[in-house]
Design a protein around this motif. Structure first.
Motif, short mmCIF file in Angstrom:
data_model
loop_
_atom_site.label_atom_id
_atom_site.label_comp_id
_atom_site.label_asym_id
_atom_site.label_seq_id
_atom_site.Cartn_x
_atom_site.Cartn_y
_atom_site.Cartn_z
N LEU A 67 17.28 -82.01 -36.20
CA LEU A 67 18.50 -81.27 -35.89
C LEU A 67 19.71 -82.08 -36.31
N ARG A 68 20.66 -81.40 -36.98
CA ARG A 68 21.92 -82.01 -37.39
C ARG A 68 21.69 -83.29 -38.21
N ALA A 69 20.65 -83.27 -39.06
CA ALA A 69 20.37 -84.43 -39.90
C ALA A 69 21.40 -84.59 -41.01
N ASP A 70 21.89 -83.45 -41.51
CA ASP A 70 22.81 -83.47 -42.66
C ASP A 70 24.15 -82.86 -42.26
N GLU A 71 25.21 -83.32 -42.94
CA GLU A 71 26.53 -82.71 -42.77
C GLU A 71 26.59 -81.39 -43.54
N LEU A 114 21.26 -72.55 -39.05
CA LEU A 114 20.82 -73.59 -39.98
C LEU A 114 20.70 -74.89 -39.19
N PRO A 115 19.55 -75.12 -38.55
CA PRO A 115 19.46 -76.27 -37.63
C PRO A 115 19.66 -77.63 -38.29
N GLU A 150 24.52 -75.51 -38.08
CA GLU A 150 25.49 -74.43 -38.29
C GLU A 150 24.95 -73.09 -37.79
N ARG A 151 25.89 -72.26 -37.33
CA ARG A 151 25.57 -70.87 -36.98
C ARG A 151 26.61 -69.97 -37.64
#
Lengths: 125, 125
Positions: A109-113, B34-35, B39-40
């Motif tokens: 989760l949230r690995a990339d910007e 988009l985990p 993003e949502r």
């Protein structure tokens, strides 16, 4: 067990560190592909080993299992304490009650910007 | 169209850059998650926009679609010229012929190095 039950039980046995029971759900010549790291693991013993030897601190939450015929897809969340919250999207092929093929996309989760151009469209999760 | 047909057609319209046709497969209040980037995106117009505005150079190959009831999962390969070969594992919910929810795990082939302890078990893809 139908194919969906096999995959559901597979995650249950992994979560329980029941490595013998996990192996009994795999075909002798099972093949596991990990495209994100570019790896292929062949055979029951090695597929069990890569799961059993994964550094500890993790748990498993099955989010979803979708199956049709011999194809089953699972979505699981795997928090690894102090490291990341992983998600795996895993595509399984099941024949005669045994997993013969798996292809797992491991992410976190949230690995990339997000890209800057998408900011105007997206909320942050 | 059943749910699998909707998702198959969705990728076909994306591949064709048929953004109007793509939008006609989405519910007004569709939500896309988009985990990996956290993003949502909410609503048909914005979900169409984030696909339509993605920088060019890509193509789509649908590798697999697995569906049961209103749940459909697709596995697609998206080469982006000169950048990477992406793979998306996408979990869709379809109601009355329209996509109401999507959760897409975007990855790329060989993005990460395998851990050293797994070398003894794995071939390189």
């Amino acid at each position: 067990m139908d194919a969906v039950d096999v995959v559901t039980e597979l995650w249950s046995r992994i979560a329980a560190r029941d490595w013998h029971g996990f192996g009994r759900l795999l075909a002798d010549d099972v093949v596991l592909e990990l495209p994100v790291t570019g790896e292929r693991i062949r055979g029951r013993a090695d597929v069990v080993a890569v799961n059993a030897e994964y550094p500890e601190g993790w748990s498993i939450e099955v989010l979803r299992v979708v199956g049709a015929g011999d194809q089953v897809v699972s979505e699981v969340e795997v928090p690894l304490a102090g490291v990341a919250v992983f998600r795996a999207a895993s595509f399984w092929t099941v024949r005669d009650g045994l997993v013969v093929h798996g292809r797992e996309y491991w992410t976190s989760l949230r690995a990339d910007e997000p890209p800057a151009w998408r900011e105007r469209y997206a909320e942050r999760l």
